[in-house]
Design an enzyme around this catalytic site. Structure first.
Site, PDB file in Angstrom:
ATOM      1  N   GLU A   1     -12.078  -4.957  -5.372  1.00  0.00           N
ATOM      2  CA  GLU A   1     -12.572  -3.580  -5.209  1.00  0.00           C
ATOM      3  C   GLU A   1     -11.826  -2.584  -6.107  1.00  0.00           C
ATOM      4  O   GLU A   1     -12.337  -1.509  -6.417  1.00  0.00           O
ATOM      5  CB  GLU A   1     -12.431  -3.128  -3.744  1.00  0.00           C
ATOM      6  N   ASN A   2     -10.608  -2.933  -6.529  1.00  0.00           N
ATOM      7  CA  ASN A   2      -9.795  -1.997  -7.327  1.00  0.00           C
ATOM      8  C   ASN A   2     -10.353  -1.716  -8.723  1.00  0.00           C
ATOM      9  O   ASN A   2      -9.925  -0.769  -9.388  1.00  0.00           O
ATOM     10  CB  ASN A   2      -8.350  -2.500  -7.471  1.00  0.00           C
TER      11      ASN A   2
ATOM     12  N   ASP B   1       0.830  -1.204   0.000  1.00  0.00           N
ATOM     13  CA  ASP B   1       0.000   0.000   0.000  1.00  0.00           C
ATOM     14  C   ASP B   1       0.868   1.260   0.000  1.00  0.00           C
ATOM     15  O   ASP B   1       1.985   1.253   0.513  1.00  0.00           O
ATOM     16  CB  ASP B   1      -0.902  -0.022   1.246  1.00  0.00           C
TER      17      ASP B   1
HETATM   18  C1  FPP Z   1      -1.720   0.193  -3.473  1.00  0.00           C
HETATM   19  O1  FPP Z   1      -1.317   1.529  -3.556  1.00  0.00           O
HETATM   20  C2  FPP Z   1      -1.181  -0.619  -4.552  1.00  0.00           C
HETATM   21  C3  FPP Z   1      -1.920  -1.211  -5.554  1.00  0.00           C
HETATM   22  C4  FPP Z   1      -3.377  -1.090  -5.627  1.00  0.00           C
HETATM   23  C5  FPP Z   1      -1.328  -2.025  -6.603  1.00  0.00           C
HETATM   24  C6  FPP Z   1      -0.022  -2.684  -6.348  1.00  0.00           C
HETATM   25  C7  FPP Z   1       0.759  -2.650  -7.589  1.00  0.00           C
HETATM   26  C8  FPP Z   1       2.092  -2.614  -7.706  1.00  0.00           C
HETATM   27  C9  FPP Z   1       2.991  -2.702  -6.561  1.00  0.00           C
HETATM   28  C10 FPP Z   1       2.743  -2.412  -9.044  1.00  0.00           C
HETATM   29  C11 FPP Z   1       2.714  -3.514 -10.032  1.00  0.00           C
HETATM   30  C12 FPP Z   1       2.602  -4.899  -9.540  1.00  0.00           C
HETATM   31  C13 FPP Z   1       3.344  -5.954  -9.954  1.00  0.00           C
HETATM   32  C14 FPP Z   1       2.976  -7.294  -9.450  1.00  0.00           C
HETATM   33  C15 FPP Z   1       4.506  -5.843 -10.835  1.00  0.00           C
HETATM   34  P1  FPP Z   1      -2.430   2.662  -3.676  1.00  0.00           P
HETATM   35  O2  FPP Z   1      -2.540   3.017  -5.107  1.00  0.00           O
HETATM   36  O3  FPP Z   1      -3.706   2.202  -3.047  1.00  0.00           O
HETATM   37  O4  FPP Z   1      -1.773   3.789  -2.831  1.00  0.00           O
HETATM   38  P2  FPP Z   1      -2.502   4.938  -1.981  1.00  0.00           P
HETATM   39  O5  FPP Z   1      -3.292   4.257  -0.896  1.00  0.00           O
HETATM   40  O6  FPP Z   1      -1.347   5.724  -1.434  1.00  0.00           O
HETATM   41  O7  FPP Z   1      -3.348   5.709  -2.939  1.00  0.00           O
END
Ligand code: FPP
Length: 236
Positions: free
Chosen positions: A60-61, A13
């Protein structure tokens, strides 16, 4: 109890906040987050962690802006293309936990190809939670059990915890020993609700794009100091 966890699960996160702090578009945070994925996969291998489960995209994403979803799927495809050699070299099996059928066709194709090419490996497992939801998983298990009961293959009075566990997405994978969540949020966000019952939790304020080998080692050290009792009065 060995001090190195057999299975580490991670809620990655804070990509968006990492980018916002630098006045960059959110996708830049995800790009740097993908570098953290590479670093942590390597660190798991060095430490002897056998299973690594990454919460890469939740059910949910899908409500996120289409451009962000496209970018995340692109990063996933790129990761698979770039890292396949490394998976073969170290005999690591790639698996998906979640509704793979929801993903764009090209991503599904690439995932299925790499999964089948690495299916016989046993050194370690890299599990990507994609279009994953803990409640969705448990509901799917309940539905499968109900169908079997209806067909007379199982008696309702015989349904117990082992029955439910056997109908989850990856029933052969042991429950996580350690759950890491970055960026300081104190919640599970619908992740592995069944499997995390006795998992040790480690939450750090570090944002995922800044979470690299040193931060991972700190999490393992914290785990090594924990006393796991599983409801007993003495450590197991
Ligand atoms: C949460 O950060 C992260 C995600 C929803 C996606 C995770 C993806 C990666 C780490 C990149 C690509 C993945 C791979 C497997 C190569 P957020 O966007 O919810 O952050 P925030 O809460 O600060 O907005």
């Amino acid at each position: 109890m060995p001090s190195v966890p057999r299975h580490v699960a991670i809620i990655m996160d804070g990509n968006g906040r990492w980018a916002a702090r630098r006045k960059l578009p959110r996708i830049k945070g995800h790009e740097h987050g993908a570098d953290s994925v590479r670093a942590v996969v390597r660190a798991c291998r060095d430490a002897g962690v056998r299973y690594l489960t990454l919460y890469a995209f939740s059910v949910e994403n899908w409500v996120r802006p289409p451009a962000e979803i496209r970018a995340l799927m692109g990063l996933l495809e790129q990761f698979l293309k770039e890292r396949e050699d490394e998976l073969h070299k170290h005999r690591v099996r790639l698996r998906v936990m979640g509704r793979i059928e929801d993903l764009p066709r090209a991503v599904q194709r690439e995932l299925r190809r790499v999964m089948s090419a690495t299916a016989s490996y046993g050194e370690g497992q890299l599990i990507m939670a994609l279009s994953y939801g803990g409640r969705t998983e448990i509901a799917a298990a309940a539905r499968a059990i109900a169908h079997k009961a209806q067909a007379g293959a199982i008696r309702p009075e015989d349904v117990d915890e082992a029955t439910v566990a056997a109908h989850l997405y990856l029933p052969d994978v042991p429950d996580p020993d350690l759950l890491i969540r970055t960026s300081g949020e104190l919640r599970l966000s619908n992740f592995m609700l069944w499997q995390l019952s006795y998992t040790e939790l480690y939450v750090t304020d570090v944002l995922w794009p800044d979470f690299r080998e040193a931060e991972f080692r700190q999490a393992l050290e914290a785990y090594g100091r924990r006393e796991r009792r599983f409801g007993d009065i003495k450590p197991c």
